[in-house]
Motif scaffolding. Structure first.
Motif, PDB file in Angstrom:
ATOM      1  N   LYS A 149      54.359  12.807  31.850  1.00  0.00           N
ATOM      2  CA  LYS A 149      55.356  13.854  32.069  1.00  0.00           C
ATOM      3  C   LYS A 149      55.727  13.877  33.556  1.00  0.00           C
ATOM      4  N   ARG A 150      57.029  13.768  33.827  1.00  0.00           N
ATOM      5  CA  ARG A 150      57.548  13.847  35.185  1.00  0.00           C
ATOM      6  C   ARG A 150      58.518  15.015  35.258  1.00  0.00           C
ATOM      7  N   ILE A 180      63.348  12.050  39.112  1.00  0.00           N
ATOM      8  CA  ILE A 180      62.594  11.743  37.895  1.00  0.00           C
ATOM      9  C   ILE A 180      62.788  10.277  37.513  1.00  0.00           C
ATOM     10  N   ALA A 183      60.756   7.957  39.678  1.00  0.00           N
ATOM     11  CA  ALA A 183      59.339   7.979  39.317  1.00  0.00           C
ATOM     12  C   ALA A 183      59.086   7.164  38.050  1.00  0.00           C
ATOM     13  N   GLN A 184      60.006   7.250  37.081  1.00  0.00           N
ATOM     14  CA  GLN A 184      59.853   6.478  35.848  1.00  0.00           C
ATOM     15  C   GLN A 184      60.008   4.979  36.097  1.00  0.00           C
ATOM     16  N   ASP A 187      56.699   3.824  37.090  1.00  0.00           N
ATOM     17  CA  ASP A 187      55.822   3.647  35.927  1.00  0.00           C
ATOM     18  C   ASP A 187      56.119   2.318  35.230  1.00  0.00           C
ATOM     19  N   THR A 312      61.459  18.795  32.843  1.00  0.00           N
ATOM     20  CA  THR A 312      60.566  17.650  32.671  1.00  0.00           C
ATOM     21  C   THR A 312      61.167  16.579  31.780  1.00  0.00           C
TER      22      THR A 312
END
Length: 333
Positions: A149-150, A180, A183-184, A187, A312
């Motif tokens: 979860k971001r 967001i 950040a993904q 990942d 989120t």
């Protein structure tokens, strides 16, 4: 006579499992019924904005307080926030350039599928009459895709922002979406790097054309069509003499479009280390798994008129075919 249906809106429409607010609106007010009218081409949510005369974009955008004229119009506010954040994610995200497929799930636990193919399986030999057709076994992966979860907590009082225009507020929400998405991407890069055998460059501190050829040749049955690299690494790539073709240079200087080594598209991202280059076949390398779209705390957005509201997005990544990814590391000087 009003051209809009009198639909009662409330926050329970956000709580329908496996659905979205817009999807619930479409059930009550199908877009197909507006074919040939001035509202054709708008979805059910956009028609509700027109119903309450709310303008969310442009120089004539309304003040935020326009959403809170009635309890019905207030129910539209969380969807506005969600769409603005999603737009920011889409405008800046490069994920679409590296994922082969996107899967939406209703759980935080997800296992992808894997196919174990031997070299003999890949040949797809001719099958004689009456002979058994070779099998390809598809099974669940032993590795769970980790969903993360971001998000950000939006902290603002309604009184502090009610006289600001929605167009300005949209810019802030889009920036949250951009954070967001970045950040993904980090990942996704971590997933691509996991378990990979590194191919080192021949010379310390630089990448040569021979290194790129070696990386390209490692793909075997796959195609090297995408390269992920940091800004520093992109500079190293552009400094390779074979990449300084006059025509290619004109294209870069005139359009900003990066030269493509061996036909692969370069994606510049700070999520990759300066000494690392990730090459992949985007058609077969990575699966993105999401648990719904952008989620907002609709209770607080409607009842408390902002105050503190969580925004989120839940997503994870899994490799589909590991051989479709190759990683090169620049040898330390």
């Amino acid at each position: 006579m009003s051209i809009f249906k009198a639909i009662n809106l409330d926050k329970t429409m956000y709580k329908v499992s496996g659905s979205t607010f817009t999807r619930e609106l479409e059930k009550l007010d199908p877009s197909a019924e507006y074919a040939g009218t001035e509202l054709a081409g708008l979805d059910a949510y956009q028609r509700q904005l027109k119903r309450f005369d709310i303008h969310v974009g442009g120089a004539q955008s309304d003040m935020i307080q326009k959403f809170f004229q009635t309890s019905d119009s207030a129910s539209l506010f969380p969807e506005y926030v969600s769409r603005a954040v999603a737009q920011g994610m889409n405008d800046t995200a490069l994920l679409g350039e590296i994922i082969a497929t996107k899967t939406n799930v209703n759980s935080l636990d997800y296992r992808s599928i894997v196919t174990d193919l031997s070299e003999e399986d890949k040949t797809i030999a001719a099958v004689a009459e009456g002979a058994k057709i070779p099998e390809t076994a598809i099974k669940l992966s032993d590795v769970l895709v980790k969903l993360v979860k971001r998000g950000r907590m939006l902290v603002a009082s309604y009184e502090a922002i009610k006289f600001h225009r929605l167009d300005l507020f949209t810019v802030t929400l889009k920036q949250i979406g951009a954070y967001i998405a970045r950040a993904q991407m980090g990942d996704a890069v971590s997933t691509l790097l996991s378990g990979e055998t590194l191919l080192n460059t021949a010379d310390a501190g630089k990448v040569t054309y021979a290194d790129l050829l070696s990386l390209w040749s490692n793909f075997g049955d796959y195609e090297m069509n995408t390269i992920l690299a940091s800004p520093v690494m992109v500079q190293k790539l552009l400094a390779i003499p074979e990449m300084q073709d006059a025509a290619a240079g004109l294209a870069f200087h005139g359009t900003g479009k990066l030269i493509t080594p061996l036909g692969a598209k370069i994606i510049k991202t700070p999520c990759v280390a300066d000494d690392t280059l990730i090459a992949l076949d985007k058609r077969f390398a990575l699966e993105m798994v999401t648990a719904g779209g952008v989620q907002v705390d609709y209770d607080k957005l409607i009842d408390s008129q902002l105050e503190r509201a969580a925004i989120t997005s839940i997503a994870g990544f899994g490799k589909i075919f590991p051989d479709a990814v190759q990683v090169m590391k620049v040898k330390a000087a």
